[in-house]
Design an enzyme around this catalytic site. Structure first.
Site, PDB file in Angstrom:
ATOM      1  CB  VAL A 332      -1.031   0.022   1.072  1.00  0.00           C
ATOM      2  CG1 VAL A 332      -1.659   1.475   0.861  1.00  0.00           C
ATOM      3  CG2 VAL A 332      -1.535  -1.043   1.348  1.00  0.00           C
ATOM      4  CG  HIS A 333       1.835   5.385  -2.444  1.00  0.00           C
ATOM      5  ND1 HIS A 333       2.702   5.564  -3.390  1.00  0.00           N
ATOM      6  CD2 HIS A 333       1.036   6.693  -2.167  1.00  0.00           C
ATOM      7  CE1 HIS A 333       2.922   6.608  -3.504  1.00  0.00           C
ATOM      8  NE2 HIS A 333       2.843   7.841  -2.509  1.00  0.00           N
ATOM      9  CG  HIS A 334      -0.246   4.810   4.242  1.00  0.00           C
ATOM     10  ND1 HIS A 334       0.448   4.781   5.468  1.00  0.00           N
ATOM     11  CD2 HIS A 334      -1.119   5.927   4.529  1.00  0.00           C
ATOM     12  CE1 HIS A 334      -0.704   5.157   6.410  1.00  0.00           C
ATOM     13  NE2 HIS A 334      -1.195   5.943   5.559  1.00  0.00           N
ATOM     14  NE  ARG A 386       5.339   0.239  -0.205  1.00  0.00           N
ATOM     15  CZ  ARG A 386       6.864  -1.074  -0.204  1.00  0.00           C
ATOM     16  NH1 ARG A 386       7.438  -1.024  -0.787  1.00  0.00           N
ATOM     17  NH2 ARG A 386       6.267  -2.308   0.113  1.00  0.00           N
ATOM     18  CB  THR A 392      -0.892   0.885  -4.304  1.00  0.00           C
ATOM     19  OG1 THR A 392       0.001   1.860  -4.747  1.00  0.00           O
ATOM     20  CG2 THR A 392      -0.815  -0.162  -5.317  1.00  0.00           C
TER      21      THR A 392
END
Length: 413
Positions: A332-334, A386, A392
């Site tokens: 997840v792009h976080h 990511r 994402t």
């Protein structure tokens, strides 16, 4: 300016999408309080509303001053740091009478009015406090028109507004107060939206139209026939009875655009599910789409199909809600999810040092349970990488309507 929500995978507090998030969380409670209570989730839903509403009330520092952003998008996006370590500028940006932002002020008014309705029976004093802020903010927005990105230029690159929030705010305040001034505004506002193809953080017309219908306020609106017709055109488009309004992917999800498409899916499913209940309780119990007549059960079935797709009934056999099901996005792009926790790695992770974790082709060390990512492309393909932020990155504006969708679908009929 403590509290509130970051919008997606970064560490900036953007007021416009945050306010929409709070509005949709509150609407989920107002619309589906009984099933939330039956599932034991009402307290959690209200806690999420309160966390955001508290921040928005604090951000309203004076009658005509609203803080609408904390942090700078450009400097934040040049770093990859967990929130505990961030050392990017935390400048707070505001709108006021000389630097207006009627769009974000009206959206914040809508959020606080909706939250006041959600808390009316549980905490009357808190509800009244929120409503007082909402009414002041609506007056501020009405008296000082202008797009907020012209006053806060740094917001333009990230959440530029098209400025359609006045009707949405007036409808929520009319529901909260029954005030004749809000009724008159709705009746006299020449911009009632027209037929829309989506409902989102930057386009609230469908929400305003649906609220007036669902709350039984349509007859008071002054634009009743137009509002009802425009809502029905949106619904018919979502339900694929108007070829010009979006389409379904081969796997069956509503498809509008490649960047965070699921935000449009959850908000549309929310309105479709809520309208199915309205039809079920009305004398005219079906939706007419040209020659087709769609019963409430068909609307609810569509909302269920979209929720099922998000939760794993899709060609990838992947749940796009993180932490749910046997397979879900792992990259997840976080920032907070992808960088080791401060408990496991207490040493400071610098602005540039964090990119070592960003570029790793490995699962995030922290599972962002409950987040919904942007989702697959128009052919149902999903690249769990990511750097692929369009697919994402998660967003609060995506998951907030899903609270109401899942609450409604938890009922037996």
């Amino acid at each position: 300016m403590t509290g509130g929500y970051y919008d997606s995978g970064d560490n900036v507090k953007f007021g416009l999408p945050m306010a929409f998030t709070v509005t949709m969380l509150a609407w989920s409670v107002v619309e589906h309080e009984a099933p939330l209570a039956a599932a034991g989730e009402l307290r959690n839903a209200l806690a999420a509303v309160r966390w955001g509403a508290d921040y928005l009330a604090r951000a309203h520092a004076a009658a005509e001053t609203l803080y609408v952003q904390v942090g700078d998008g450009d400097s934040d996006h040049s770093c990859w740091q967990r929130p505990e370590d961030m050392d990017t500028p935390r400048t707070a940006y505001s709108v006021d009478a000389s630097r207006p932002g009627s769009d974000v002020a009206a959206e914040t008014a809508a959020a606080l009015a909706a939250a006041s309705v959600a808390f009316r029976q549980l905490d009357a004093a808190y509800s009244a406090m929120l409503l007082g802020h909402a009414e002041q903010l609506f007056s501020f927005a009405k008296n000082h028109r202008g797009l907020y990105q012209n006053s806060v230029p740094g917001a333009a690159k990230f959440y530029a507004s098209s400025g359609d929030e006045m009707l949405w705010a007036a409808v929520w305040l009319f529901i909260a107060t029954g005030g004749e001034d809000y009724k008159a505004f709705i009746a006299g506002d020449g911009n009632v939206g027209g037929a829309q193809t989506f409902f989102s953080w930057d386009n609230k017309f469908v929400g305003a139209q649906a609220l007036l219908v669902l709350q039984g306020k349509l007859a008071d609106a002054g634009n009743a026939a137009a509002l009802k017709s425009q809502l029905e055109q949106f619904l018919c488009g979502v339900l694929q009875h108007n070829a010009s309004d979006g389409r379904l992917s081969p796997g069956g999800v509503l498809w509008l655009e490649p960047w965070n498409n699921l935000q449009f899916v959850t908000s549309a499913a929310f309105v479709v599910a809520a309208h199915s209940d309205h039809l079920a309780g009305a004398a005219a119990s079906s939706l007419r789409c040209g020659a087709a007549t769609l019963p409430p059960s068909q609307l609810l079935a569509f909302a269920r199909s979209q929720a099922d797709y998000i939760l794993g009934a899709n060609p990838e056999r992947m749940s796009y809600m993180v932490g749910y099901g046997a397979r879900f996005p792992e990259q997840v792009h976080h920032r907070g999810a992808s960088v080791p926790s401060i408990k496991s790695s207490p040493g400071k992770i610098t602005c540039k040092g964090g990119f070592a974790y960003y570029s790793r082709d490995t699962p995030n060390p922290n599972v962002l349970v409950g987040a919904i990512v942007g989702g697959p492309d128009g052919n149902d393909r999903y690249d769990d990488s990511r750097p692929n932020y369009k697919q994402t990155e998660p967003s609060t504006v995506t998951v907030a309507p899903m609270v109401g969708v899942l609450a409604r679908l938890s009922k037996q009929n």
